[in-house]
Design an enzyme around this catalytic site. Sequence first.
Site, PDB file in Angstrom:
ATOM      1  N   TYR A 160       0.842  -1.196   0.000  1.00  0.00           N
ATOM      2  CA  TYR A 160       0.000   0.000   0.000  1.00  0.00           C
ATOM      3  C   TYR A 160       0.879   1.248   0.000  1.00  0.00           C
ATOM      4  CZ  TYR A 160      -2.816   3.757   2.117  1.00  0.00           C
ATOM      5  OH  TYR A 160      -3.417   4.953   2.390  1.00  0.00           O
ATOM      6  N   LYS A 164       1.464   4.259  -2.692  1.00  0.00           N
ATOM      7  CA  LYS A 164       1.173   5.645  -2.312  1.00  0.00           C
ATOM      8  C   LYS A 164       2.363   6.551  -2.636  1.00  0.00           C
ATOM      9  CE  LYS A 164      -2.132   7.044  -0.479  1.00  0.00           C
ATOM     10  NZ  LYS A 164      -3.406   7.553  -1.051  1.00  0.00           N
TER      11      LYS A 164
END
Length: 361
Positions: A160, A164
Amino acid sequence: MEQAAGGPTRDQATGTHLTEDVPKAKKCTVIGGSGFLGQHMVEQLLARGYAVNVFDIRQGFDNPQVKFFLGDLCSQQDLYPALKGVSTVFHCASPPPSSHNKELFYRVNYIGTKNVIETCKEAGVQKLILTSSASVIFEGADIKNGTEDLPYAARPIDYYTETKILQESTVLGANDPEKNFLTTAIRPHGIFGPRDPQLVPILIEAARTGKMKFMIGNGKNLVDFTFVENVVHGHILAAEHLSRDPALGGKAFHITNDEPIPFSTFLSRILTGLNYEAPKYRIPYWVAYYLALLLSLLVMAISPLIQLQPTFTPMRVALAGTFHYYSCERAKKALGYRPLVSMEDAVQRTVQSFRHLRKVE
């Protein structure tokens, strides 16, 4: 936050049209507006006199003041109608960090965001405000009062975070004052509040099943948790100040409650507020980390035969047992940011909103 890609695509718009008498400067679109952060953002924007579009894969609520556009974030054909005629786009769509779908993270956070940028340019949008994450500079080691000048994590704590970083760097790199396209990134940390689908429900489920008896480390490590209304406030301030000072474009801003709190204290306040016991026992950080590491290696070894998704991971141990709090000085000076809701009030309001999860004696 909701993903706005990866689901069934429906070429559909519902709700009223953006109010014709609202100036374009007050017309905006919230991508991921059906999610936790997105819904709070829509509510605050409407309260401040904005006309609001929402783009998502689903319509998460009903409001006659909002026009909903349903579709795939990676499709310019789906996205363009939602962005046409607005000056500002708030992009807060993302799969939840707890997801284990690497392909979805990459598709939504990176490929989808590249499509957002290109479609913004095609539609004549002037400002793009991204919901990033303070974790883009976190590698699992202590960060105390970290600033935006720290480099991106060379070893991100999970996939994740890795996507990002790709997302934020792409958005900030697209800033182009000469072509009247300004971008910025808001980096919150530990978002919580009413209607939170992640932090509080997961914590209470762990307590309900007897998995909250141990606290990692000595419990003194300070961490930022940020009330959702303060996160929204930071986004809106960034959009409004970009209009007055284009030099703010291409920059990231930490937005927190500006009240670092011991990790164990925050968890205990939520748990006891909902009638659950706070953790009684402590396990040394290094013991927990290496146990989690061994477990992750075991899961990897047996993955060809059995698919497991352990909740006790090195990433979660690092988040629970290290210092990680961030300076808001840049946002204070450049945006005039101050938290609207204190930590004490934020915890109280959050606990009150989750009374349905309260333990009944």
